[in-house]
Design a protein around this motif. Structure first.
Motif, PDB file in Angstrom:
ATOM      1  N   ASN A 285      25.687  69.938  37.221  1.00  0.00           N
ATOM      2  CA  ASN A 285      26.548  69.056  36.446  1.00  0.00           C
ATOM      3  C   ASN A 285      27.248  68.096  37.406  1.00  0.00           C
ATOM      4  N   ILE A 286      26.823  66.835  37.406  1.00  0.00           N
ATOM      5  CA  ILE A 286      27.388  65.827  38.306  1.00  0.00           C
ATOM      6  C   ILE A 286      27.927  64.678  37.458  1.00  0.00           C
ATOM      7  N   VAL A 287      29.253  64.656  37.301  1.00  0.00           N
ATOM      8  CA  VAL A 287      29.922  63.650  36.467  1.00  0.00           C
ATOM      9  C   VAL A 287      31.085  63.050  37.256  1.00  0.00           C
ATOM     10  N   TYR A 288      31.647  61.984  36.704  1.00  0.00           N
ATOM     11  CA  TYR A 288      32.876  61.426  37.276  1.00  0.00           C
ATOM     12  C   TYR A 288      33.641  60.679  36.207  1.00  0.00           C
ATOM     13  N   ASP A 289      34.929  60.577  36.389  1.00  0.00           N
ATOM     14  CA  ASP A 289      35.810  59.858  35.476  1.00  0.00           C
ATOM     15  C   ASP A 289      35.980  58.447  36.039  1.00  0.00           C
ATOM     16  N   GLN A 290      35.254  57.493  35.457  1.00  0.00           N
ATOM     17  CA  GLN A 290      35.186  56.149  36.038  1.00  0.00           C
ATOM     18  C   GLN A 290      36.544  55.462  36.132  1.00  0.00           C
ATOM     19  N   ASN A 291      37.394  55.609  35.147  1.00  0.00           N
ATOM     20  CA  ASN A 291      38.709  54.953  35.208  1.00  0.00           C
ATOM     21  C   ASN A 291      39.576  55.559  36.298  1.00  0.00           C
ATOM     22  N   PHE A 292      39.533  56.885  36.423  1.00  0.00           N
ATOM     23  CA  PHE A 292      40.300  57.535  37.478  1.00  0.00           C
ATOM     24  C   PHE A 292      39.800  57.091  38.851  1.00  0.00           C
ATOM     25  N   TRP A 293      38.482  57.053  39.027  1.00  0.00           N
ATOM     26  CA  TRP A 293      37.916  56.669  40.318  1.00  0.00           C
ATOM     27  C   TRP A 293      38.328  55.253  40.709  1.00  0.00           C
ATOM     28  N   VAL A 294      38.239  54.305  39.770  1.00  0.00           N
ATOM     29  CA  VAL A 294      38.597  52.914  40.081  1.00  0.00           C
ATOM     30  C   VAL A 294      40.062  52.837  40.491  1.00  0.00           C
ATOM     31  N   LYS A 295      40.918  53.546  39.774  1.00  0.00           N
ATOM     32  CA  LYS A 295      42.343  53.540  40.113  1.00  0.00           C
ATOM     33  C   LYS A 295      42.587  54.223  41.463  1.00  0.00           C
ATOM     34  N   ALA A 296      41.978  55.387  41.662  1.00  0.00           N
ATOM     35  CA  ALA A 296      42.185  56.142  42.903  1.00  0.00           C
ATOM     36  C   ALA A 296      41.648  55.405  44.120  1.00  0.00           C
ATOM     37  N   GLN A 297      40.570  54.655  43.945  1.00  0.00           N
ATOM     38  CA  GLN A 297      39.976  53.911  45.059  1.00  0.00           C
ATOM     39  C   GLN A 297      40.781  52.643  45.368  1.00  0.00           C
ATOM     40  N   ASN A 298      41.657  52.232  44.433  1.00  0.00           N
ATOM     41  CA  ASN A 298      42.543  51.086  44.635  1.00  0.00           C
ATOM     42  C   ASN A 298      41.767  49.802  44.970  1.00  0.00           C
ATOM     43  N   TYR A 299      40.685  49.584  44.244  1.00  0.00           N
ATOM     44  CA  TYR A 299      39.857  48.411  44.521  1.00  0.00           C
ATOM     45  C   TYR A 299      40.605  47.086  44.347  1.00  0.00           C
ATOM     46  N   GLN A 300      41.535  47.029  43.405  1.00  0.00           N
ATOM     47  CA  GLN A 300      42.236  45.776  43.156  1.00  0.00           C
ATOM     48  C   GLN A 300      42.979  45.297  44.401  1.00  0.00           C
ATOM     49  N   ASN A 301      43.377  46.227  45.262  1.00  0.00           N
ATOM     50  CA  ASN A 301      44.124  45.867  46.468  1.00  0.00           C
ATOM     51  C   ASN A 301      43.290  46.011  47.739  1.00  0.00           C
ATOM     52  N   THR A 302      41.996  46.026  47.587  1.00  0.00           N
ATOM     53  CA  THR A 302      41.068  46.103  48.719  1.00  0.00           C
ATOM     54  C   THR A 302      40.431  44.727  48.893  1.00  0.00           C
ATOM     55  N   THR A 303      40.153  44.334  50.121  1.00  0.00           N
ATOM     56  CA  THR A 303      39.525  43.020  50.308  1.00  0.00           C
ATOM     57  C   THR A 303      38.131  43.023  49.693  1.00  0.00           C
ATOM     58  N   ILE A 304      37.780  41.918  49.083  1.00  0.00           N
ATOM     59  CA  ILE A 304      36.492  41.833  48.382  1.00  0.00           C
ATOM     60  C   ILE A 304      35.330  41.993  49.356  1.00  0.00           C
ATOM     61  N   LEU A 305      35.473  41.500  50.558  1.00  0.00           N
ATOM     62  CA  LEU A 305      34.389  41.634  51.528  1.00  0.00           C
ATOM     63  C   LEU A 305      34.080  43.105  51.813  1.00  0.00           C
ATOM     64  N   ASP A 306      35.096  43.938  51.903  1.00  0.00           N
ATOM     65  CA  ASP A 306      34.884  45.371  52.116  1.00  0.00           C
ATOM     66  C   ASP A 306      34.128  45.993  50.944  1.00  0.00           C
ATOM     67  N   ILE A 307      34.497  45.608  49.728  1.00  0.00           N
ATOM     68  CA  ILE A 307      33.830  46.156  48.545  1.00  0.00           C
ATOM     69  C   ILE A 307      32.388  45.666  48.473  1.00  0.00           C
ATOM     70  N   VAL A 308      32.168  44.390  48.776  1.00  0.00           N
ATOM     71  CA  VAL A 308      30.806  43.833  48.759  1.00  0.00           C
ATOM     72  C   VAL A 308      29.919  44.572  49.759  1.00  0.00           C
ATOM     73  N   TYR A 309      30.412  44.775  50.971  1.00  0.00           N
ATOM     74  CA  TYR A 309      29.606  45.487  51.979  1.00  0.00           C
ATOM     75  C   TYR A 309      29.334  46.923  51.558  1.00  0.00           C
ATOM     76  N   LEU A 310      30.348  47.587  51.011  1.00  0.00           N
ATOM     77  CA  LEU A 310      30.159  48.960  50.546  1.00  0.00           C
ATOM     78  C   LEU A 310      29.082  48.994  49.465  1.00  0.00           C
ATOM     79  N   TRP A 311      29.180  48.104  48.496  1.00  0.00           N
ATOM     80  CA  TRP A 311      28.201  48.038  47.406  1.00  0.00           C
ATOM     81  C   TRP A 311      26.788  47.783  47.952  1.00  0.00           C
ATOM     82  N   LYS A 312      26.681  46.832  48.853  1.00  0.00           N
ATOM     83  CA  LYS A 312      25.371  46.476  49.407  1.00  0.00           C
ATOM     84  C   LYS A 312      24.733  47.669  50.118  1.00  0.00           C
ATOM     85  N   TYR A 313      25.461  48.284  51.023  1.00  0.00           N
ATOM     86  CA  TYR A 313      24.856  49.338  51.840  1.00  0.00           C
ATOM     87  C   TYR A 313      24.648  50.635  51.069  1.00  0.00           C
TER      88      TYR A 313
END
Length: 148
Positions: free
Chosen positions: A64-92
């Motif tokens: 059973n491999i699940v995740y709570d998407q809203n919690f993860w987005v909030k916990a990862q604090n993407y809104q306050n992370t530089t977009i370049l960091d998120i883009v590189y993370l997504w790419k790799y």
């Protein structure tokens, strides 16, 4: 399986990301809606969760491999992370997913994984991989639009 389509999607999207301004990445239409930056972060979370599914399901079915998407987005604090960091993370993350899925032996693609939070429901690796690509396509279309 040939997942060149996923590799191409990643490479083509990187160029499109460059045309999105910082304001467009950060804009939130409401507190309940994700910004484009948070949507891309959600795709990183999806990649992390699905990479685990793609690997674990090869040797242990019905995990059973699940995740709570809203919690993860909030916990990862993407809104306050530089977009370049998120883009590189997504790419790799996604280039590694291509590496993983292209190396799954055909006979293991029918192994199943439980992806549900409540009522047990299992899906084959083949289905989960295809659904992952479809899910990413959906969110990339939203990111590439002017409105969220």
């Amino acid at each position: 399986m040939d997942y060149q389509v996923l590799r191409d999607m990643v490479e083509n999207q990187i160029e499109k990301f460059n045309s999105i301004s910082e304001n467009q990445w950060n804009e939130k239409l409401s507190d309940e809606k994700w910004s484009k930056k948070e949507i891309l972060g959600h795709l990183c979370d999806s990649a992390l969760t699905n990479m685990r599914r793609f690997v674990v399901t090869q040797y242990k079915e019905n995990e059973n491999i699940v995740y709570d998407q809203n919690f993860w987005v909030k916990a990862q604090n993407y809104q306050n992370t530089t977009i370049l960091d998120i883009v590189y993370l997504w790419k790799y993350l996604n280039l590694q997913i291509v590496n993983v899925v292209e190396n799954i032996p055909d006979e293991l693609l029918d192994n199943v994984c439980d992806t549900t939070k409540l009522e047990k429901q299992s899906f084959t690796l083949r289905f989960i991989i295809d659904e992952y690509i479809s899910h990413m396509n959906h969110h990339l279309k939203v990111i590439n639009n002017d409105k969220i």
